[in-house]
Design a protein around this motif. Structure first.
Motif, PDB file in Angstrom:
ATOM      1  N   LEU A   1       3.177   4.995   4.857  1.00  0.00           N
ATOM      2  CA  LEU A   1       4.566   4.579   5.042  1.00  0.00           C
ATOM      3  C   LEU A   1       4.900   4.458   6.529  1.00  0.00           C
ATOM      4  N   SER A   2       4.543   5.486   7.308  1.00  0.00           N
ATOM      5  CA  SER A   2       4.833   5.445   8.746  1.00  0.00           C
ATOM      6  C   SER A   2       4.042   4.338   9.430  1.00  0.00           C
ATOM      7  N   GLY A   3       2.830   4.077   8.918  1.00  0.00           N
ATOM      8  CA  GLY A   3       2.013   3.015   9.507  1.00  0.00           C
ATOM      9  C   GLY A   3       2.684   1.658   9.405  1.00  0.00           C
ATOM     10  N   ALA A   4       3.317   1.404   8.257  1.00  0.00           N
ATOM     11  CA  ALA A   4       4.032   0.131   8.083  1.00  0.00           C
ATOM     12  C   ALA A   4       5.205   0.026   9.061  1.00  0.00           C
ATOM     13  N   ILE A   5       5.906   1.152   9.256  1.00  0.00           N
ATOM     14  CA  ILE A   5       7.044   1.164  10.189  1.00  0.00           C
ATOM     15  C   ILE A   5       6.568   0.963  11.624  1.00  0.00           C
TER      16      ILE A   5
ATOM     17  N   MET B   1       0.833  -1.195   0.000  1.00  0.00           N
ATOM     18  CA  MET B   1       0.000   0.000   0.000  1.00  0.00           C
ATOM     19  C   MET B   1       0.876   1.257   0.000  1.00  0.00           C
ATOM     20  N   GLY B   2       1.849   1.274   0.927  1.00  0.00           N
ATOM     21  CA  GLY B   2       2.752   2.420   1.017  1.00  0.00           C
ATOM     22  C   GLY B   2       3.498   2.662  -0.274  1.00  0.00           C
ATOM     23  N   ALA B   3       3.983   1.577  -0.874  1.00  0.00           N
ATOM     24  CA  ALA B   3       4.733   1.693  -2.129  1.00  0.00           C
ATOM     25  C   ALA B   3       3.845   2.199  -3.263  1.00  0.00           C
ATOM     26  N   LEU B   4       2.610   1.714  -3.327  1.00  0.00           N
ATOM     27  CA  LEU B   4       1.678   2.145  -4.373  1.00  0.00           C
ATOM     28  C   LEU B   4       1.327   3.625  -4.233  1.00  0.00           C
ATOM     29  N   VAL B   5       1.087   4.056  -2.995  1.00  0.00           N
ATOM     30  CA  VAL B   5       0.759   5.465  -2.759  1.00  0.00           C
ATOM     31  C   VAL B   5       1.941   6.349  -3.121  1.00  0.00           C
ATOM     32  N   LEU B   6       3.137   5.911  -2.740  1.00  0.00           N
ATOM     33  CA  LEU B   6       4.357   6.679  -3.053  1.00  0.00           C
ATOM     34  C   LEU B   6       4.559   6.773  -4.564  1.00  0.00           C
ATOM     35  N   LEU B   7       4.325   5.670  -5.266  1.00  0.00           N
ATOM     36  CA  LEU B   7       4.447   5.660  -6.729  1.00  0.00           C
ATOM     37  C   LEU B   7       3.427   6.606  -7.366  1.00  0.00           C
ATOM     38  N   SER B   8       2.204   6.595  -6.852  1.00  0.00           N
ATOM     39  CA  SER B   8       1.157   7.483  -7.381  1.00  0.00           C
ATOM     40  C   SER B   8       1.534   8.938  -7.190  1.00  0.00           C
ATOM     41  N   ALA B   9       2.055   9.265  -5.992  1.00  0.00           N
ATOM     42  CA  ALA B   9       2.475  10.637  -5.713  1.00  0.00           C
ATOM     43  C   ALA B   9       3.611  11.059  -6.651  1.00  0.00           C
ATOM     44  N   ALA B  10       4.558  10.149  -6.877  1.00  0.00           N
ATOM     45  CA  ALA B  10       5.688  10.448  -7.760  1.00  0.00           C
ATOM     46  C   ALA B  10       5.213  10.692  -9.193  1.00  0.00           C
ATOM     47  N   LEU B  11       4.275   9.870  -9.667  1.00  0.00           N
ATOM     48  CA  LEU B  11       3.730  10.051 -11.019  1.00  0.00           C
ATOM     49  C   LEU B  11       3.033  11.400 -11.148  1.00  0.00           C
ATOM     50  N   GLY B  12       2.218  11.735 -10.143  1.00  0.00           N
ATOM     51  CA  GLY B  12       1.504  13.010 -10.167  1.00  0.00           C
ATOM     52  C   GLY B  12       2.446  14.196 -10.128  1.00  0.00           C
ATOM     53  N   LEU B  13       3.546  14.046  -9.393  1.00  0.00           N
ATOM     54  CA  LEU B  13       4.501  15.134  -9.236  1.00  0.00           C
ATOM     55  C   LEU B  13       5.372  15.322 -10.477  1.00  0.00           C
ATOM     56  N   LEU B  14       5.795  14.212 -11.075  1.00  0.00           N
ATOM     57  CA  LEU B  14       6.738  14.272 -12.196  1.00  0.00           C
ATOM     58  C   LEU B  14       6.056  14.370 -13.556  1.00  0.00           C
ATOM     59  N   LEU B  15       4.820  13.866 -13.653  1.00  0.00           N
ATOM     60  CA  LEU B  15       4.105  13.874 -14.938  1.00  0.00           C
ATOM     61  C   LEU B  15       2.717  14.506 -14.805  1.00  0.00           C
ATOM     62  N   PRO B  16       2.626  15.706 -14.290  1.00  0.00           N
ATOM     63  CA  PRO B  16       1.301  16.308 -14.042  1.00  0.00           C
ATOM     64  C   PRO B  16       0.487  16.539 -15.311  1.00  0.00           C
ATOM     65  N   ASP B  17       1.162  16.833 -16.423  1.00  0.00           N
ATOM     66  CA  ASP B  17       0.446  17.135 -17.668  1.00  0.00           C
ATOM     67  C   ASP B  17      -0.329  15.929 -18.195  1.00  0.00           C
ATOM     68  N   VAL B  18       0.147  14.749 -17.875  1.00  0.00           N
ATOM     69  CA  VAL B  18      -0.513  13.526 -18.353  1.00  0.00           C
ATOM     70  C   VAL B  18      -1.914  13.395 -17.756  1.00  0.00           C
ATOM     71  N   PHE B  19      -2.089  13.958 -16.557  1.00  0.00           N
ATOM     72  CA  PHE B  19      -3.354  13.778 -15.838  1.00  0.00           C
ATOM     73  C   PHE B  19      -4.182  15.060 -15.780  1.00  0.00           C
ATOM     74  N   ASP B  20      -3.906  15.983 -16.704  1.00  0.00           N
ATOM     75  CA  ASP B  20      -4.602  17.279 -16.740  1.00  0.00           C
ATOM     76  C   ASP B  20      -6.114  17.143 -16.873  1.00  0.00           C
ATOM     77  N   ASP B  21      -6.555  16.139 -17.624  1.00  0.00           N
ATOM     78  CA  ASP B  21      -7.984  16.002 -17.919  1.00  0.00           C
ATOM     79  C   ASP B  21      -8.789  15.447 -16.746  1.00  0.00           C
TER      80      ASP B  21
ATOM     81  N   VAL C   1      -0.465  14.689   0.975  1.00  0.00           N
ATOM     82  CA  VAL C   1       0.831  14.327   1.559  1.00  0.00           C
ATOM     83  C   VAL C   1       0.630  13.395   2.748  1.00  0.00           C
ATOM     84  N   PHE C   2      -0.388  13.673   3.559  1.00  0.00           N
ATOM     85  CA  PHE C   2      -0.679  12.811   4.710  1.00  0.00           C
ATOM     86  C   PHE C   2      -1.038  11.392   4.244  1.00  0.00           C
ATOM     87  N   SER C   3      -1.805  11.299   3.160  1.00  0.00           N
ATOM     88  CA  SER C   3      -2.179   9.980   2.621  1.00  0.00           C
ATOM     89  C   SER C   3      -0.954   9.157   2.248  1.00  0.00           C
ATOM     90  N   VAL C   4       0.044   9.848   1.688  1.00  0.00           N
ATOM     91  CA  VAL C   4       1.278   9.156   1.326  1.00  0.00           C
ATOM     92  C   VAL C   4       2.050   8.771   2.579  1.00  0.00           C
TER      93      VAL C   4
END
Length: 304
Positions: free
Chosen positions: A283-287, A1-21, A276-279
């Protein structure tokens, strides 16, 4: 879960134009899907703990709606956050516990019945508690539509949960089969919500995101710590303390972002703390789950 959320955040941050619609207005319907899934998994016995152990549940919920809102206000002041980010942090602090807390409590070998009871109870209290707390903590600097927020939470949270409970009652065999897939569906939905929010505010987050990330981490950390401390101060055993700690520290941050999208549209950055809290709390929950589980095993070994 933590890894998926982190990946989603990274995609949104690095490729914002892809998700404009993809518009942020879809956040609340997506939250409704998650809440409906929660309703499908709840059973009458999950509410029994409220009546069989009211002191524990009330203690946990009071801690939830005092510690996290006050921490949000104090951190916003300490870091001199602007109005938009302050609203976002306060919204996170004033929301009920998140459903992920139940999974983390289970992994941490905490009191799962208490965790589920607290999540259900704080969620039912939220339509009144969340708008009032936001108004008390942020109402002096911005207009807070208390009634509008109350209705939003009823539509986005309470109604889907109620429909899930009804479906569970009417078609128990079907919902039992579906429940095996609900954690995966909820996880993917949360990831999608994070991606939408981060991509919509990627430029602003890149410009000044370090401060809000630090605030969110401290908010979560002190929530976990003080939740455990309250349980200890009130004489709860370690199993209950772990549940209260996790329940207090982990918020329904997706709801915070959804409320920010609808009711604070003039402050686009207000959605960021919830994302940011969702991400971070996944991660902290797993730790924390790993640390608490090790502590439980060590305590059990010493007792034997």
């Amino acid at each position: 879960m933590g890894a998926l959320v982190l990946l989603s955040a990274a995609l949104g941050l690095l490729l914002p134009d892809v998700f404009d619609d993809i518009k942020p207005t879809v956040i609340n319907p997506l939250l409704g899907v998650i809440m409906f899934g929660m309703g499908l998994t709840l059973k009458p016995k999950d509410f029994a703990v409220v009546f069989s152990r009211p002191k524990d549940v009330i203690t946990g919920c009071v801690a939830q709606f005092t510690i996290m809102p006050m921490l949000a206000w104090l951190l916003s002041r300490a870091f001199s956050l602007d109005e938009a980010l302050t609203i976002g942090v306060v919204l996170v602090g004033c929301c009920p516990g998140g459903t992920a807390s139940n999974v983390i409590t289970y992994l941490a070998k905490g009191d799962l019945a208490l965790s589920v009871g607290m999540t259900a109870t704080s969620t039912l209290i939220a339509p009144v508690a969340t708008p009032l707390l936001v108004w008390l903590l942020a109402g002096k600097s911005v207009d807070v539509d208390v009634m509008g927020m109350l209705l939003s939470i009823l539509w986005v949270v309470i109604l889907p949960i109620a429909l899930g409970l009804i479906a569970n009652r009417l078609w128990p065999r079907l919902t039992e089969q579906a429940s095996a897939y609900l954690p995966a569906l909820s996880s993917l939905t949360i990831c999608f919500i994070v991606l939408i929010i981060i991509s919509a505010n990627a430029a602003k987050l890149m410009a000044g995101g370090l401060t809000i990330i630090l605030v969110v981490m401290l908010h979560n950390f002190f929530g976990l710590l003080l939740g455990y401390g309250v349980g200890r101060m009130l004489g709860m055993n370690s199993v209950k303390r772990r549940a209260v700690s996790i329940e207090v520290g982990m918020q329904n941050s997706g709801l915070a972002s959804g409320l920010a999208t609808i009711h604070f549209a003039a402050y686009p950055m207000a959605t960021i703390p919830g994302a940011v809290f969702s991400v971070w709390h996944n991660l902290s929950g797993a730790i924390v789950a790993r640390a608490y589980a090790r502590l439980a095993n060590r305590t059990k070994g010493e007792a034997q």
